[in-house]
Write a protein that holds these residues in place. Structure first.
Motif, mmCIF file in Angstrom:
data_model
loop_
_atom_site.group_PDB
_atom_site.id
_atom_site.type_symbol
_atom_site.label_atom_id
_atom_site.label_comp_id
_atom_site.label_asym_id
_atom_site.label_seq_id
_atom_site.Cartn_x
_atom_site.Cartn_y
_atom_site.Cartn_z
ATOM 1 N N UNK A 1 0.827 -1.210 0.000
ATOM 2 C CA UNK A 1 0.000 0.000 0.000
ATOM 3 C C UNK A 1 0.863 1.261 0.000
ATOM 4 N N UNK A 2 2.007 1.214 0.662
ATOM 5 C CA UNK A 2 2.919 2.368 0.661
ATOM 6 C C UNK A 2 3.438 2.621 -0.749
ATOM 7 N N UNK A 3 3.817 1.557 -1.458
ATOM 8 C CA UNK A 3 4.276 1.717 -2.843
ATOM 9 C C UNK A 3 3.150 2.230 -3.742
ATOM 10 N N UNK A 4 1.943 1.786 -3.481
ATOM 11 C CA UNK A 4 0.799 2.293 -4.242
ATOM 12 C C UNK A 4 0.609 3.785 -3.993
ATOM 13 N N UNK A 5 0.756 4.205 -2.742
ATOM 14 C CA UNK A 5 0.653 5.629 -2.403
ATOM 15 C C UNK A 5 1.721 6.441 -3.135
ATOM 16 N N UNK A 6 2.933 5.919 -3.150
ATOM 17 C CA UNK A 6 4.024 6.614 -3.846
ATOM 18 C C UNK A 6 3.735 6.707 -5.341
ATOM 19 N N UNK A 7 3.228 5.635 -5.927
ATOM 20 C CA UNK A 7 2.883 5.652 -7.354
ATOM 21 C C UNK A 7 1.808 6.691 -7.653
ATOM 22 N N UNK A 8 0.793 6.760 -6.796
ATOM 23 C CA UNK A 8 -0.277 7.748 -6.976
ATOM 24 C C UNK A 8 0.293 9.155 -6.844
ATOM 25 N N UNK B 1 3.755 11.323 7.934
ATOM 26 C CA UNK B 1 4.725 10.966 8.969
ATOM 27 C C UNK B 1 4.112 11.024 10.363
ATOM 28 N N UNK B 2 3.297 12.036 10.606
ATOM 29 C CA UNK B 2 2.643 12.158 11.912
ATOM 30 C C UNK B 2 1.723 10.969 12.164
ATOM 31 N N UNK B 3 0.998 10.551 11.132
ATOM 32 C CA UNK B 3 0.099 9.393 11.280
ATOM 33 C C UNK B 3 0.886 8.115 11.542
ATOM 34 N N UNK B 4 2.018 7.939 10.847
ATOM 35 C CA UNK B 4 2.870 6.786 11.123
ATOM 36 C C UNK B 4 3.384 6.833 12.561
ATOM 37 N N UNK B 5 3.820 8.005 13.013
ATOM 38 C CA UNK B 5 4.324 8.147 14.371
ATOM 39 C C UNK B 5 3.253 7.843 15.414
ATOM 40 N N UNK B 6 2.014 8.233 15.145
ATOM 41 C CA UNK B 6 0.926 7.926 16.068
ATOM 42 C C UNK B 6 0.689 6.419 16.147
ATOM 43 N N UNK B 7 0.841 5.746 15.019
ATOM 44 C CA UNK B 7 0.655 4.298 15.003
ATOM 45 C C UNK B 7 1.817 3.556 15.658
ATOM 46 N N UNK B 8 3.017 4.044 15.429
ATOM 47 C CA UNK B 8 4.210 3.312 15.842
ATOM 48 C C UNK B 8 4.823 3.794 17.150
#
Length: 100
Positions: free
Chosen positions: A7-14, A84-91
């Protein structure tokens, strides 16, 4: 492949094919092809005097291509910061917690 990575690669492609990136690339090329702007940017990168740098920035922002490029660039940076903030909240903070 891990679903998150996929999904991260899909986001980058988009993102790469988005209008935002196309606009950034278009304005960047226009700036690179404008000798006056390129010269001002090079001068600004080599100047230590804050007053001279402020004057260079003022002159750069009078150009609509530069101004639009910076607006689009800032839009991209805010998008990346939000992700990045959303990733930090998750991790969490990314450090191991000491157990007592």
């Amino acid at each position: 492949m891990n679903e998150i990575m996929k999904k991260t690669y899909e986001l980058i492609d988009v993102l790469e094919s988005s209008e935002l990136m196309k606009d950034i690339d278009m304005y960047r090329r226009r700036i690179e092809n404008n000798k006056e702007l390129s010269s001002l940017i090079q001068e600004g990168n080599s100047v230590d005097d804050e007053y001279v740098l402020l004057d260079i920035k003022r002159r750069l922002y009078k150009n609509s291509d530069y101004k639009n490029y910076m607006n689009k660039y800032n839009e991209l940076m805010y998008l990346v910061m939000d992700i990045n903030q959303r990733y930090n909240e998750l991790l969490g903070k990314g450090s191991c917690r000491k157990w007592k």
